[in-house]
Structure formats: C-alpha cells, structure tokens
Motif scaffolding. Structure first.
Motif, short mmCIF file in Angstrom:
data_model
loop_
_atom_site.label_atom_id
_atom_site.label_comp_id
_atom_site.label_asym_id
_atom_site.label_seq_id
_atom_site.Cartn_x
_atom_site.Cartn_y
_atom_site.Cartn_z
N UNK A 43 95.65 0.18 -6.26
CA UNK A 43 96.51 -0.24 -5.14
C UNK A 43 96.83 0.95 -4.25
N UNK A 44 96.99 0.69 -2.97
CA UNK A 44 97.50 1.69 -2.05
C UNK A 44 98.71 1.10 -1.35
N UNK A 45 99.88 1.67 -1.61
CA UNK A 45 101.13 1.16 -1.07
C UNK A 45 101.56 1.97 0.14
N UNK A 46 101.84 1.27 1.24
CA UNK A 46 102.42 1.89 2.43
C UNK A 46 103.91 1.56 2.41
N UNK A 47 104.76 2.58 2.42
CA UNK A 47 106.20 2.38 2.29
C UNK A 47 106.90 2.90 3.54
N UNK A 48 107.48 2.01 4.34
CA UNK A 48 108.25 2.44 5.50
C UNK A 48 109.65 2.85 5.05
N UNK A 49 110.33 3.64 5.89
CA UNK A 49 111.66 4.15 5.55
C UNK A 49 111.66 4.70 4.13
N UNK A 66 93.19 7.88 4.32
CA UNK A 66 92.93 6.65 3.57
C UNK A 66 92.17 5.66 4.46
N UNK A 67 90.90 5.94 4.71
CA UNK A 67 90.12 5.09 5.63
C UNK A 67 89.93 3.66 5.13
N UNK A 68 90.07 3.43 3.83
CA UNK A 68 89.88 2.07 3.31
C UNK A 68 91.10 1.18 3.54
N UNK A 69 92.23 1.75 3.91
CA UNK A 69 93.42 0.97 4.21
C UNK A 69 94.30 0.69 3.01
N UNK A 70 95.48 0.21 3.28
CA UNK A 70 96.45 -0.09 2.23
C UNK A 70 96.29 -1.50 1.70
N UNK A 71 96.75 -1.71 0.49
CA UNK A 71 96.72 -3.05 -0.09
C UNK A 71 98.05 -3.78 0.07
N UNK A 72 99.15 -3.03 0.19
CA UNK A 72 100.45 -3.64 0.38
C UNK A 72 101.30 -2.77 1.31
N UNK A 73 102.02 -3.41 2.21
CA UNK A 73 102.91 -2.74 3.15
C UNK A 73 104.33 -3.19 2.87
N UNK A 74 105.19 -2.26 2.44
CA UNK A 74 106.61 -2.54 2.27
C UNK A 74 107.30 -2.23 3.60
N UNK A 75 107.79 -3.26 4.25
CA UNK A 75 108.28 -3.11 5.63
C UNK A 75 109.76 -3.43 5.73
N UNK A 109 94.19 -2.97 4.56
CA UNK A 109 92.81 -3.37 4.31
C UNK A 109 92.71 -4.90 4.36
N UNK A 110 91.54 -5.45 4.54
CA UNK A 110 91.38 -6.91 4.46
C UNK A 110 91.98 -7.45 3.16
N UNK A 111 92.75 -8.52 3.30
CA UNK A 111 93.41 -9.10 2.14
C UNK A 111 94.73 -8.45 1.79
N UNK A 112 95.17 -7.51 2.62
CA UNK A 112 96.43 -6.81 2.34
C UNK A 112 97.64 -7.70 2.50
N UNK A 113 98.74 -7.26 1.89
CA UNK A 113 99.99 -8.03 1.93
C UNK A 113 101.08 -7.27 2.67
N UNK A 114 101.78 -7.97 3.51
CA UNK A 114 102.88 -7.42 4.29
C UNK A 114 104.17 -8.01 3.72
N UNK A 115 104.94 -7.18 3.01
CA UNK A 115 106.17 -7.63 2.37
C UNK A 115 107.36 -7.16 3.20
N UNK A 116 108.08 -8.08 3.79
CA UNK A 116 109.17 -7.77 4.72
C UNK A 116 110.50 -7.83 3.97
N UNK A 147 107.85 -2.10 16.53
CA UNK A 147 106.57 -1.45 16.82
C UNK A 147 106.00 -0.74 15.60
N UNK A 148 106.88 -0.22 14.75
CA UNK A 148 106.39 0.47 13.54
C UNK A 148 105.62 -0.49 12.65
N UNK A 149 106.16 -1.68 12.46
CA UNK A 149 105.48 -2.66 11.62
C UNK A 149 104.15 -3.09 12.24
N UNK A 150 104.15 -3.27 13.55
CA UNK A 150 102.90 -3.68 14.23
C UNK A 150 101.80 -2.65 13.98
N UNK A 151 102.14 -1.38 14.12
CA UNK A 151 101.15 -0.33 13.89
C UNK A 151 100.74 -0.28 12.42
#
Length: 330
Positions: free
Chosen positions: A145-151, A208-217, A232-239, A222-226
């Motif tokens: 997994x690759x997790x993108x964590x905002x804030x 990380x050119x392959x992209x993230x698997x989950x985005x904790x938003x 990555x394809x099939x990734x999850x956006x958790x708000x 605008x930050x979330x849009x970017x």
C-alpha cells in the motif's frame, strides 16, 4: 473554580477566563479535577456560532470543551465510590464543560488512564485517537500500500502516519511547511512534502510514479483535487474533513476519476460507527485508541496551552499554526 466562558458567539476573543461555581455531580456522575482538556476544530465552529452536525449549538453562556482527563475528586449519588482518586479520561459527548478546573460527566463515560500515559496524551486518544482508528477501518493498509496523508502533522494525521507505517505501507506525508514535514518524517513518513510549494505534486510523482493506493483527506478544496491526481487506478479517497473548504468537482472530473476506478467515501459519522459492528461503537474505538497508545504503537503529538490562553489556542488551531492535538492545561 476557573473556567473559560463564552457569552456570545464570535471570534476567539469572546472566550474569557472567569471564576464560576464548581459543578456538583448528579446521580451516576463523577467530578473530575481536570489536568488536560482537548481542543477540537468542532469547538472552534461552535464558538463561531456555526450550527450543524454532529453537535448542536450550546445555550449561552457556556464553558466549551468535550474531552477531559484528570482525577476523580467527587462522585454523585449512586455512583461507585471506587472511582474516587482514580486517574481517568472521558469524552463528554455533546455536553460541554471541559475548559475548566473541574468537569462533571457520567461515570459510564470514564476510562482509566493506562499506565505510562500522561493526561494530555490520554485526552488526545479519547477523541482524536478514536477518530483515527475509525477512519483506518476503511483503509486496508499493508505491505504494497502507498498512503497519502494530508495534514500529516495534525492530531489525526500524526496517528495515520504512524499506523500506516506500522502496517507496512509506504507513507507519503503532505504537510504545510518545513517544520511540519520534519515532524511527519520523525513519525515514520517515507516522504514528506510541503504542499504549500508550487509543484508539490510533481515531487510526489517523481518519488512514487506508480501513485498512491489510498488518500486520507482532511483538507478538501484545491489540495484534495490535486492529491486525487496522485492516486493509482483503483485508489481510494477517504474523506474525514475539509478544513480548506469543500471539494467541488465538475462532471468531467468525476467521469475521469470513475474511469480510473477511483472511489471516494466520507468516513465520518454513521459509516464509521456502523463499521465497528458493536452496540457502543464510540466506546469500542476509545478503548482501542487508549490501548494502542499504552502499547506505544501510536504516539500522539500534543501542543499544550495554559487554560487561561484558550483564545490563543483557538486562534492557533484555526490558522493551522499547530501540530498534533491542542490541549489546555489548568
């Protein structure tokens, strides 16, 4: 006793430090000599007079605050006297009163503070910690997994970074400024990127050119849009918040995300509670959060302010000038 009082909704300056009568516990309640009181973004909204879920506006005047830790110094009629003298932490629910020397709550809300955990960190786990564990129910993190964590340097973000790293995921922390990025790195992030810089997304892609698997938003706008473009394809956006404002997408943007298999889900409120699958889901999450901290697997960061400086704490929180959980100490 001394307490913070709000007589009119509005700016942080409306919070005043006053002397009021000490509360008396009713049947089934205890009184806590408060050693630490949590400050939450919801407290800021209620102070401003912004009504909406999950909490209604309190009648004025009021003493804000819904998370406290300290020592039980009195019990009400019918309450187990064994609580007297015990170090406890509690979430007060929708009943305010935490920003004070003393607070009352139902004994059923109490948790003993685990050995080795101070009151400020216990407060961080009873509210922020339970929310972080509720969010993580939807993440499915593990090796690969690759997790993108905002804030990522905030109260919840700090815990998400630590948990994701413990689960074996690659962690990309997104934070505002070098100091916050340094904190995220210290918490285990594999990459910490300052998302106030011009091409922060390009930095993430380069590593990380392959992209993230989950985005904790928790930021939105605008930050979330970017950040969505980094999944990555099939990734999850958790708000779980929108401190920068709501994310608004055009029909074309939604179609493009759907074509990539990107799903988006708000993971607060009913969805979180239903996922626990227990009669008292909030208490289950609180118990889990305190256990994680007691075991050292999660280490909440706290920013401490004297109780008398509650207005300064509110200003710092709403201007994103803080890291970790904001706590008031009488």
């Amino acid at each position: 006793m001394r307490a913070i009082r709000l007589h009119a909704f509005g700016p942080a300056e409306n919070l005043s430090y006053e002397t009021i009568p000490r509360p008396v516990p009713a049947s089934g309640q205890v009184r806590i000599a408060v050693a630490a009181a949590g400050v939450h973004l919801l407290d800021v909204s209620l102070r401003k007079g912004v009504e909406g879920p999950p909490a209604p506006l309190p009648p004025l005047p009021t003493t804000p605050g819904r998370e406290v830790a300290g020592t039980v110094d009195a019990v009400g009629p019918g309450t187990d006297p064994a609580w007297l003298g015990r170090s406890v932490v509690a979430h007060l629910g929708f009943a305010p009163g935490g920003y004070a020397d003393y607070a009352v709550t139902d004994a059923a809300r109490l948790h003993p503070v685990p050995e080795g955990l101070d009151h400020a960190r216990a407060v961080a786990m009873i509210g922020t910690g339970r929310t972080a564990l509720g969010i993580l129910q939807f993440a499915g993190l593990g090796p690969g997994s690759t997790a993108l964590v905002t804030a990522a340097a905030g109260g919840i973000g700090t815990l998400l970074v630590q948990y994701a790293k413990n689960a074996g995921a690659t962690v990309v922390a997104l934070a505002g400024g070098p100091a916050k990025c340094a904190l995220a790195t210290a918490n285990g992030a594999d990459l910490a990127v300052d998302y106030t810089t011009a091409d922060w997304a390009g930095t993430v892609r380069a590593h990380h050119p392959d992209g993230g698997t989950v985005l904790f938003d928790s930021v939105g706008a605008a930050t979330a849009r970017t950040a969505l473009g980094l999944l990555a394809p099939g990734g999850r956006h958790l708000v779980h918040g929108w401190s920068g404002g709501p994310l608004t997408l055009t029909d074309a943007e939604r179609a493009a995300l759907a074509a990539r298999g990107i799903t988006s889900q708000v993971v607060l409120g009913p969805a979180m509670l239903e996922a626990v699958g227990a009669p008292d889901p909030l208490r289950v999450l609180e118990t889990r959060a305190l256990a994680e901290a007691a075991a050292g697997r999660l280490r909440p960061a706290v920013r401490r302010f004297p109780l008398a400086e509650a207005a300064a704490a509110h200003r710092a929180l709403e201007t994103r000038a803080t890291t970790g959980k904001v706590v008031l100490e009488p």
